[in-house]
Design a protein around this motif. Structure first.
Motif, PDB file in Angstrom:
ATOM      1  N   ILE A 114       0.839  -1.201   0.000  1.00 16.66           N
ATOM      2  CA  ILE A 114       0.000   0.000   0.000  1.00 16.66           C
ATOM      3  C   ILE A 114       0.872   1.248   0.000  1.00 16.66           C
ATOM      4  N   VAL A 115       1.829   1.322   0.912  1.00 23.66           N
ATOM      5  CA  VAL A 115       2.627   2.547   1.030  1.00 23.66           C
ATOM      6  C   VAL A 115       3.569   2.731  -0.147  1.00 23.66           C
ATOM      7  N   ASN A 116       4.003   1.645  -0.767  1.00 19.93           N
ATOM      8  CA  ASN A 116       4.929   1.777  -1.892  1.00 19.93           C
ATOM      9  C   ASN A 116       4.310   2.448  -3.107  1.00 19.93           C
ATOM     10  N   GLY A 119       5.685   5.990  -2.654  1.00 14.88           N
ATOM     11  CA  GLY A 119       7.108   6.272  -2.519  1.00 14.88           C
ATOM     12  C   GLY A 119       7.638   6.301  -1.100  1.00 14.88           C
ATOM     13  N   SER A 120       8.838   6.830  -0.964  1.00 13.25           N
ATOM     14  CA  SER A 120       9.591   6.722   0.286  1.00 13.25           C
ATOM     15  C   SER A 120       8.952   7.475   1.447  1.00 13.25           C
ATOM     16  N   ALA A 162      -3.130   5.457   6.148  1.00 14.06           N
ATOM     17  CA  ALA A 162      -2.849   6.793   6.700  1.00 14.06           C
ATOM     18  C   ALA A 162      -1.513   7.316   6.189  1.00 14.06           C
ATOM     19  N   SER A 163      -0.509   6.456   6.144  1.00 11.47           N
ATOM     20  CA  SER A 163       0.823   6.854   5.685  1.00 11.47           C
ATOM     21  C   SER A 163       0.833   7.177   4.199  1.00 11.47           C
ATOM     22  N   ALA A 164       0.126   6.379   3.417  1.00 10.63           N
ATOM     23  CA  ALA A 164       0.032   6.645   1.976  1.00 10.63           C
ATOM     24  C   ALA A 164      -0.698   7.964   1.724  1.00 10.63           C
ATOM     25  N   ALA A 165      -1.765   8.208   2.489  1.00 11.40           N
ATOM     26  CA  ALA A 165      -2.501   9.475   2.342  1.00 11.40           C
ATOM     27  C   ALA A 165      -1.605  10.655   2.720  1.00 11.40           C
ATOM     28  N   ALA A 166      -0.800  10.494   3.764  1.00 14.74           N
ATOM     29  CA  ALA A 166       0.133  11.553   4.160  1.00 14.74           C
ATOM     30  C   ALA A 166       1.144  11.811   3.048  1.00 14.74           C
ATOM     31  N   HIS A 171       3.142  15.074  -1.542  1.00  9.60           N
ATOM     32  CA  HIS A 171       3.431  15.247  -2.979  1.00  9.60           C
ATOM     33  C   HIS A 171       2.639  16.421  -3.566  1.00  9.60           C
ATOM     34  N   LYS A 172       1.413  16.577  -3.121  1.00  6.94           N
ATOM     35  CA  LYS A 172       0.569  17.651  -3.673  1.00  6.94           C
ATOM     36  C   LYS A 172       0.929  19.030  -3.137  1.00  6.94           C
ATOM     37  N   TYR A 173       1.290  19.097  -1.861  1.00  8.16           N
ATOM     38  CA  TYR A 173       1.479  20.401  -1.219  1.00  8.16           C
ATOM     39  C   TYR A 173       2.939  20.750  -0.938  1.00  8.16           C
ATOM     40  N   ALA A 174       3.862  19.934  -1.412  1.00  7.88           N
ATOM     41  CA  ALA A 174       5.288  20.205  -1.158  1.00  7.88           C
ATOM     42  C   ALA A 174       5.701  21.541  -1.764  1.00  7.88           C
TER      43      ALA A 174
END
Length: 175
Positions: A114-116, A119-120, A162-166, A171-174
Motif C-alpha cells: 500500500i505505502v509503496n 514512494g519513500s 494513513a501513511s500513503a494518504a500523508a 506530494h501535492k502540497y510540497a
C-alpha cells in the motif's frame, strides 16, 4: 479509443467503486471509520503542511482506497484476520495470526504494498506509525490481543492507508 476499450475502462472504474464501498463497510464492521485514518494522516502532515485540514486528509484517504492495488491488499488482509477469528486457518498460521506473532512480518509486507504506491515518504511514515501505534492503530493492536479479535493485518493496513494518504498530501502540497 475503441468502444471495447472504453467499456473495459468504465467497467474497471465501476468495479473499483464497488470494491471501495465493500472496503468501507468491512472497515466499519471492524470498528474503523475513515475519519480515524484521516486523523493519523493529519497528525503526520500537520508539522509539514501548514494549511492541512482533516477534510483534506479524508480526501486523500479516499484517493488511496480508490486505488486498485490498495483495494486488493485491504481485502486480503481483512479476510485473513476474519478467517483467523473464525479459526478457519490451519496451524501454525492460525496461532501466529491470533497471537500477532512479532516475527511474522507478512502483515507489514502486505502494508508495504500500500505505502509503496506513494514512494519513500509513505514508507517512512508507515515505519513511524507501526512503531508508535497512534490513534485507532493502538486500539486495534490492543483489542486484537485482549478480546479474541484478530487485527494482525488490520492495524498495519490502517497505518499504511494513513501513511500513503500523508505521502499523497506531501506530494501535492510540497514547496
Amino acid at each position: 479509443m475503441s468502444l471495447h476499450l472504453e467499456l473495459k475502462k468504465e467497467y474497471n472504474r465501476l468495479n473499483d467503486t464497488k470494491k471501495y464501498d465493500i472496503i468501507i463497510e468491512r472497515l466499519k464492521e471492524r470498528g474503523v471509520e475513515l475519519v480515524d485514518i484521516a486523523k493519523i494522516t493529519y497528525d503526520l502532515q500537520k508539522p509539514y503542511v501548514k494549511d492541512v485540514t482533516l477534510e483534506i486528509c479524508l480526501d486523500h484517504v479516499d484517493r488511496v482506497i480508490l486505488k486498485r492495488e490498495v483495494q486488493h491488499a485491504v481485502l486480503v488482509g481483512i479476510e485473513l484476520d476474519v478467517l483467523a477469528e473464525k479459526k478457519l486457518l490451519s496451524e501454525p498460521l492460525l496461532s501466529m495470526l491470533l497471537g500477532d506473532y512479532g516475527l511474522f512480518g507478512v502483515d507489514e509486507v502486505l502494508a508495504f504494498s500500500i505505502v509503496n504506491v506513494y514512494g519513500s515518504i509513505g514508507f517512512t511514515n508507515f515505519g513511524f506509525v507501526d512503531k508508535s501505534k497512534p490513534g485507532i492503530i493502538g486500539r486495534l493492536d490492543t483489542e486484537g490481543k485482549e478480546e479474541g479479535k484478530c487485527n494482525t493485518f488490520l492495524d498495519d493496513i490502517v497505518g499504511a492507508i494513513a501513511s500513503a494518504a500523508a505521502s499523497s498530501i506531501a506530494h501535492k502540497y510540497a514547496q
